[in-house]
Design a protein around this motif. Structure first.
Motif, short mmCIF file in Angstrom:
data_model
loop_
_atom_site.label_atom_id
_atom_site.label_comp_id
_atom_site.label_asym_id
_atom_site.label_seq_id
_atom_site.Cartn_x
_atom_site.Cartn_y
_atom_site.Cartn_z
N LYS A 18 24.40 9.43 8.85
CA LYS A 18 23.22 9.69 9.68
C LYS A 18 23.34 8.93 10.99
CE LYS A 18 19.35 11.21 7.18
NZ LYS A 18 18.00 11.33 7.53
N PHE A 19 22.85 9.53 12.08
CA PHE A 19 22.83 8.86 13.37
C PHE A 19 21.76 7.78 13.34
CE2 PHE A 19 20.90 8.47 17.60
CZ PHE A 19 21.99 7.97 18.28
N SER A 20 22.12 6.64 13.88
CA SER A 20 21.19 5.52 13.94
C SER A 20 20.92 5.18 15.41
CB SER A 20 21.81 4.31 13.22
OG SER A 20 20.95 3.21 13.29
N PRO A 21 19.74 5.47 15.92
CA PRO A 21 19.45 5.21 17.33
C PRO A 21 19.33 3.73 17.64
CG PRO A 21 17.48 5.99 16.23
CD PRO A 21 18.59 6.06 15.22
N CYS A 22 19.44 3.41 18.90
CA CYS A 22 19.32 2.03 19.36
C CYS A 22 17.93 1.49 19.01
CB CYS A 22 19.52 1.98 20.87
SG CYS A 22 19.41 0.31 21.55
N THR A 23 17.91 0.23 18.60
CA THR A 23 16.65 -0.43 18.24
C THR A 23 16.28 -1.52 19.25
OG1 THR A 23 17.79 -2.06 16.87
CG2 THR A 23 17.03 -0.03 15.77
N ASP A 24 17.05 -1.61 20.34
CA ASP A 24 16.87 -2.65 21.36
C ASP A 24 17.07 -4.06 20.81
OD1 ASP A 24 16.44 -0.96 23.58
OD2 ASP A 24 14.33 -0.73 23.06
N ASN A 25 17.85 -4.18 19.74
CA ASN A 25 18.23 -5.48 19.17
C ASN A 25 19.75 -5.57 19.17
OD1 ASN A 25 15.55 -6.33 18.43
ND2 ASN A 25 15.63 -4.81 16.80
N CYS A 26 20.35 -5.28 20.32
CA CYS A 26 21.80 -5.14 20.44
C CYS A 26 22.54 -6.46 20.24
CB CYS A 26 22.15 -4.58 21.81
SG CYS A 26 21.29 -3.03 22.18
N THR A 27 23.68 -6.35 19.56
CA THR A 27 24.59 -7.49 19.42
C THR A 27 25.99 -7.01 19.79
OG1 THR A 27 25.05 -6.99 17.10
CG2 THR A 27 23.23 -8.52 17.56
N LYS A 28 26.79 -7.89 20.31
CA LYS A 28 28.14 -7.52 20.75
C LYS A 28 29.23 -8.13 19.88
CE LYS A 28 26.97 -6.45 25.46
NZ LYS A 28 26.94 -5.03 25.44
N ASP A 29 28.91 -9.06 18.99
CA ASP A 29 29.93 -9.68 18.16
C ASP A 29 30.26 -8.79 16.97
OD1 ASP A 29 27.21 -10.55 17.96
OD2 ASP A 29 27.75 -11.80 16.26
N GLY A 30 31.46 -8.95 16.44
CA GLY A 30 31.90 -8.13 15.33
C GLY A 30 32.28 -6.73 15.78
N THR A 31 32.38 -5.83 14.85
CA THR A 31 32.77 -4.45 15.17
C THR A 31 31.57 -3.52 15.27
OG1 THR A 31 33.06 -3.92 12.82
CG2 THR A 31 35.02 -4.66 14.04
#
Length: 73
Positions: free
Chosen positions: A2-15
């Motif tokens: 399922k597509f999971s839209p942005c929740t505005d709790n973005c993280t850049k670490d990990g994959t």
């Protein structure tokens, strides 16, 4: 999946983003598609961009259905 839209709790670490769970590669790819659509809309200056986007969406879904039908054969 399922597509999971942005929740505005973005993280850049990990994959994967811890906010939406999507891979950073998927997010980057989707962002590039958005930029291409925006550039097209700016270049052609449609009076009704919502109609253009609706048609693009419908055509993409039809092509996906055809692809899935071929895959099942």
């Amino acid at each position: 999946m399922k597509f999971s839209p942005c929740t505005d709790n973005c993280t850049k670490d990990g994959t994967h983003c811890q906010g939406c769970g999507r891979s950073h590669q998927e997010i980057q790819s989707m962002s590039a598609i958005g930029v291409q659509l925006l550039n097209h809309l700016i270049e052609y200056d449609y009076d009704d961009p919502e109609v253009f986007l609706d048609i693009v969406s419908k055509k993409a879904l039809l092509r996906l259905q055809k692809h899935q039908q071929k895959k099942c054969k």
